[in-house]
Design an enzyme around this catalytic site. Structure first.
Site, PDB file in Angstrom:
ATOM      1  N   LYS A 112      66.062  27.850  62.500  1.00 48.41           N
ATOM      2  CA  LYS A 112      66.355  29.242  62.155  1.00 48.41           C
ATOM      3  C   LYS A 112      67.326  29.888  63.124  1.00 48.41           C
ATOM      4  O   LYS A 112      68.185  30.674  62.728  1.00 48.41           O
ATOM      5  CB  LYS A 112      65.061  30.058  62.102  1.00 48.41           C
ATOM      6  CG  LYS A 112      64.209  29.764  60.894  1.00 48.41           C
ATOM      7  CD  LYS A 112      63.124  30.811  60.736  1.00 48.41           C
ATOM      8  CE  LYS A 112      62.257  30.510  59.533  1.00 48.41           C
ATOM      9  NZ  LYS A 112      61.111  31.423  59.423  1.00 48.41           N
ATOM     10  N   LYS A 197      60.786  22.212  48.951  1.00 50.38           N
ATOM     11  CA  LYS A 197      59.563  22.932  48.594  1.00 50.38           C
ATOM     12  C   LYS A 197      59.863  24.257  47.890  1.00 50.38           C
ATOM     13  O   LYS A 197      60.854  24.902  48.186  1.00 50.38           O
ATOM     14  CB  LYS A 197      58.822  23.202  49.917  1.00 50.38           C
ATOM     15  CG  LYS A 197      57.345  23.419  49.798  1.00 50.38           C
ATOM     16  CD  LYS A 197      56.704  23.347  51.184  1.00 50.38           C
ATOM     17  CE  LYS A 197      56.114  24.692  51.562  1.00 50.38           C
ATOM     18  NZ  LYS A 197      55.297  24.628  52.781  1.00 50.38           N
ATOM     19  N   LYS A 200      58.751  30.704  49.632  1.00 56.38           N
ATOM     20  CA  LYS A 200      59.015  32.078  49.214  1.00 56.38           C
ATOM     21  C   LYS A 200      60.133  32.711  50.038  1.00 56.38           C
ATOM     22  O   LYS A 200      60.583  33.800  49.739  1.00 56.38           O
ATOM     23  CB  LYS A 200      57.757  32.916  49.285  1.00 56.38           C
ATOM     24  CG  LYS A 200      57.217  33.140  50.683  1.00 56.38           C
ATOM     25  CD  LYS A 200      56.032  34.071  50.635  1.00 56.38           C
ATOM     26  CE  LYS A 200      55.148  34.023  51.852  1.00 56.38           C
ATOM     27  NZ  LYS A 200      55.581  33.274  53.022  1.00 56.38           N
TER      28      LYS A 200
END
Ligand code: TRP
Length: 332
Positions: A112, A197, A200
Site C-alpha cells: 500500500k 479476491k 471491498k
C-alpha cells in the site's frame, strides 16, 4: 468459553465475498459456539486518504449489515471500535513493544505504501502502525481465535509475537491468539478477474457483487462474468478460474459440491443463470432485514451502544493490567 474477535473495515461496501467467505459463518456458527465480538473497525479506515462523511456512512451501514446478516446481539457483541477507548489505549503500549523493522516488513504496508508513493501521495504514519492497532483490537479481549482471510494472517502472527514478547518482558498479561480459517469457507473471486479476491476495497467494479445490489444488478454482473475459453463446464481452478468461481459461488449458495455441480450443466449460460438466481435468493433475506433495520435507526444505535458498553467492560481489566505491568503509575 472460546473467545472470538473479528473486524470489518468500513472502507467500502460489503460484498458477496465478505458474506459467503466470513460473515455468514460468524452468524451461523461462531456466535453460537463461542463468546464472539464483531467490530466495525472504523479507526482502521483513517489510515489512507478518506472522506469523513463517507467513513461515518459506511460504518453505520456495515454495522446494520452485520445485524441484517444474522449477528444477534443476544448471542454476540456487535460494536464500533472508536466507541471503546481501550483499543487506542492499548495500541500505544504495544507500539512500545513492537519494532520499527517489524512494521516495515508487513506485506500490506509494503504494497500500500509503494502504491501511494507511486501516485505521488504521502503515506500516513498510521498505515505503518495499523497492525499494532489491530493487535490491540485482538489482545484487549483475551481473544483465542481470529477468523480472518489469508491476507490478514501476517497481522495476526504479529499480534501473537507482541503478546508473547509482552508476557515475557512484563509478566503474563495477554492470551496468545491464533488465526483461524474455516475449512469450508467460500473463497469468492472477482467475477471479471477470477484470480483475485472479491474484496471491498477496490471501490467499484462490474466483477463485485455488493450485498445491497438490486436483483437486476446482481443478474447483470453474474451474466457478464468472465468465463474460460473452453465450452464445457468443468471445475478446474487452475485451467478455468472463471467457471470454477461460478461453481463455487453456486455451491456456497445452495449447498452441494462444485465438482458434482459441474456435471449438470451443458453451457456457461445455463450455469450463469442458476448462479444469478441463487445469489439473489441468498441475499434476499439479508436485504429485507437491512431495509427493516434502516427504518429503525434507534434500534441499531441502541445495539451499538450496548455492544460498546459490554466490550468496554471486557477489555478494561486487561488493558489496566497491561498499564500496570509495563510500569505506569496507577491513577488510584
Ligand atoms: N485488518 C482487517 C482487514 O483489513 C480488519 C481488522 C482490524 C481486524 N482489526 C481486526 C480483523 C482484528 C480481525 C481482528 O480486514
Amino acid at each position: 468459553m472460546t473467545r472470538i474477535f473479528s473486524g470489518v473495515k468500513p472502507t467500502g461496501h460489503l460484498t458477496l465475498g465478505n458474506y459467503l467467505g466470513a460473515v455468514r459463518r460468524w452468524a451461523d456458527v461462531d456466535q453460537r459456539r463461542a463468546d464472539a465480538l464483531f467490530c466495525v473497525v472504523d479507526l482502521h479506515a483513517l489510515t489512507v486518504d478518506h472522506d469523513p462523511a463517507r467513513v461515518r456512512r459506511l460504518s453505520r451501514q456495515a454495522a446494520t449489515l452485520l445485524l441484517a446478516s444474522g449477528l444477534d446481539p443476544r448471542l454476540c457483541t456487535v460494536f464500533v471500535q472508536s466507541h471503546v477507548d481501550e483499543h487506542a489505549r492499548l495500541s500505544y503500549l504495544l507500539e512500545c513493544v513492537a519494532t520499527d523493522g517489524e512494521m516495515r516488513r508487513m506485506i500490506q504496508y509494503k504494497e500500500k505504501s509503494a502504491r501511494e508513493r507511486e501516485r505521488g501521495g504521502s503515506v500516513r504514519l498510521s498505515l505503518l502502525t495499523y497492525p499494532v492497532l489491530m493487535a490491540a483490537d485482538i489482545l484487549a479481549y483475551g481473544t483465542d481465535e481470529v477468523p480472518v482471510g489469508d491476507d490478514q494472517a501476517q497481522h495476526v502472527e504479529l499480534a501473537r509475537d507482541l503478546a508473547v514478547r509482552f508476557n515475557q518482558r512484563y509478566g503474563h498479561t495477554f492470551v496468545v491468539p491464533r488465526a483461524t480459517r474455516p475449512a469450508v469457507a467460500a473463497r469468492v473471486m472477482n467475477l471479471q478477474e477470477p484470480t483475485s479476491k472479491m474484496g471491498k476495497s477496490e471501490d467499484v467494479g462490474p466483477g463485485i457483487v455488493y450485498l445491497l445490489d438490486e436483483p437486476d444488478v446482481i443478474r447483470k454482473k453474474v451474466m457478464r462474468a468472465v468465463t474460460d475459453s473452453g465450452r464445457d463446464v468443468v471445475y478446474d481452478r487452475e485451467a478455468g478460474p472463471g467457471v470454477a468461481n461460478l461453481l463455487e459461488i453456486l455451491a456456497a449458495c445452495g449447498g452441494g459440491d462444485p465438482e458434482a455441480l459441474s456435471g449438470t450443466y451443458a453451457s456457461y449460460g445455463a450455469l450463469k443463470k442458476d448462479v444469478a438466481d441463487a445469489v439473489v435468493e441468498v441475499l434476499r433475506p439479508v436485504q429485507q432485514r437491512h431495509k427493516e433495520l434502516c427504518a429503525d435507526p434507534a434500534y441499531v444505535e441502541d445495539v451499538l451502544r450496548q455492544g460498546a458498553e459490554k466490550a468496554r467492560k471486557t477489555a478494561r481489566p486487561t488493558v489496566d493490567e497491561a498499564y500496570a505491568a509495563i510500569g505506569l503509575l496507577p491513577a488510584g
